[in-house]
Design an enzyme around this catalytic site. Sequence first.
Site, PDB file in Angstrom:
ATOM      1  N   HIS A   1       0.811  -1.211   0.000  1.00  0.00           N
ATOM      2  CA  HIS A   1       0.000   0.000   0.000  1.00  0.00           C
ATOM      3  C   HIS A   1       0.845   1.263   0.000  1.00  0.00           C
ATOM      4  O   HIS A   1       0.431   2.290  -0.547  1.00  0.00           O
ATOM      5  CB  HIS A   1      -0.957  -0.008   1.191  1.00  0.00           C
ATOM      6  CG  HIS A   1      -2.144  -0.877   0.984  1.00  0.00           C
ATOM      7  ND1 HIS A   1      -3.427  -0.517   1.357  1.00  0.00           N
ATOM      8  CD2 HIS A   1      -2.265  -2.104   0.423  1.00  0.00           C
ATOM      9  CE1 HIS A   1      -4.273  -1.481   1.028  1.00  0.00           C
ATOM     10  NE2 HIS A   1      -3.579  -2.462   0.476  1.00  0.00           N
TER      11      HIS A   1
ATOM     12  N   HIS B   1      -1.772 -12.052  -2.144  1.00  0.00           N
ATOM     13  CA  HIS B   1      -2.895 -12.832  -1.625  1.00  0.00           C
ATOM     14  C   HIS B   1      -2.431 -14.237  -1.238  1.00  0.00           C
ATOM     15  O   HIS B   1      -3.105 -15.236  -1.521  1.00  0.00           O
ATOM     16  CB  HIS B   1      -4.023 -12.897  -2.655  1.00  0.00           C
ATOM     17  CG  HIS B   1      -4.644 -11.576  -2.950  1.00  0.00           C
ATOM     18  ND1 HIS B   1      -4.085 -10.675  -3.839  1.00  0.00           N
ATOM     19  CD2 HIS B   1      -5.752 -10.976  -2.461  1.00  0.00           C
ATOM     20  CE1 HIS B   1      -4.836  -9.588  -3.886  1.00  0.00           C
ATOM     21  NE2 HIS B   1      -5.847  -9.740  -3.065  1.00  0.00           N
TER      22      HIS B   1
END
Length: 392
Positions: free
Chosen positions: A87, A291
């Site tokens: 992020h 993920h």
Amino acid sequence: MRNDDFPFYYLGTVPAWRDLGSLRGTQSPHQFDKGKYHKQLKELDIEHLYQSISKLMKDSKAFWPADGPQDGDVASYAGLFERLAWHCSGTLRVVNGTATGGCEGARQRHWPENEWRDNTNLDKARGLLGQVKHEFGFQISWSDLITFAGTTAIKASGGPAKKFCFGRIDDVDGKRSIPLGVEGVKECRGNKFCKSNFECPIAFRWPEQDEDDHSQCNLTQPDHRLQASHSVGLIYVYPEGPKLKSSAKGFAEKQVHNRSPGLSALEVRDTFKERMGWTDRETVALIGGGHTLGRTHGNCNLTGTKWASHPYNDVGPFFEAQAGSLRGPTDGTCGKGASAGLAENTVSSGFEGPWARTPSQWNYDFFDAMLAEDWEPVKSPFGADQWRTKNR
């Protein structure tokens, strides 16, 4: 209060009001010198830094427990540190051939990025790394620490991280992130800078998309905002994907939801390739790697509570239900006892569950399950539209 329970919290999160003097130009904080920092890096004990982060990664703290036990795995902050690095770096965007954003500057510590909803609970990740920052001080910038922590998380978990380049320096405030969009102004009040700027006058929906569903921001906006994500406050795309209209091919009236994997693929390519300059191969690696470790958090139903219309997990920079708590509700809404509003009762994105069977260890469950399993639409306890495998 926050520092009492979380000893290095404020090393990693700078509320907007502390930056206002710098933003106004009435204060002149110490500017970081890249040349000086690069010379200091020659003395950095990288192995010691790696071991410090690796040790912290496996040392679950009572004030913010590590994920793993709720999924039958060992406790690890690997997924949290990896998400922090993604992020911070994910503000990268390429506009007219010029790159901007990214983790150099570590502006996620500052407003406006620390109030973006997609950075929910990353203040806790930075607070945990504050222990390492306290140990190494000016030997390591926040920019390098955040990105190296993500790399360490992958490597220490058995992943294919082979190299890392140091040399990023920190910004003194978040001024260079303001052109990326301002979503929250909770800690920024009474100043000309403290204005939300998240609306997208130029937006679109896919032809098959429900007209009541969210629209996607165009890359170009009238105020020349550097808009790479499909909404200010998001790092990339809407994670739930676009919702099909009832007349679209593939719509199933009896399904829990009609989010479209096909339209999601178009969104991913629009964001990662067209706006951020990634190739398809790099995008697949990014999604797969992002993920594998850790999990999502949405194991709490806020329906009927005071947070239902204004979820606390959307309000930065502290993302807390009660001021000073740094956690979700402790009134029984999200668990009881010591883990109320924490650990298995955490709400971040609102989606719930791990992507792999052993989320503390690098594996290829995400790809194996995506290609080999049948999936069905479900809702998380929080109410988010998501998917799960039918064979459970």
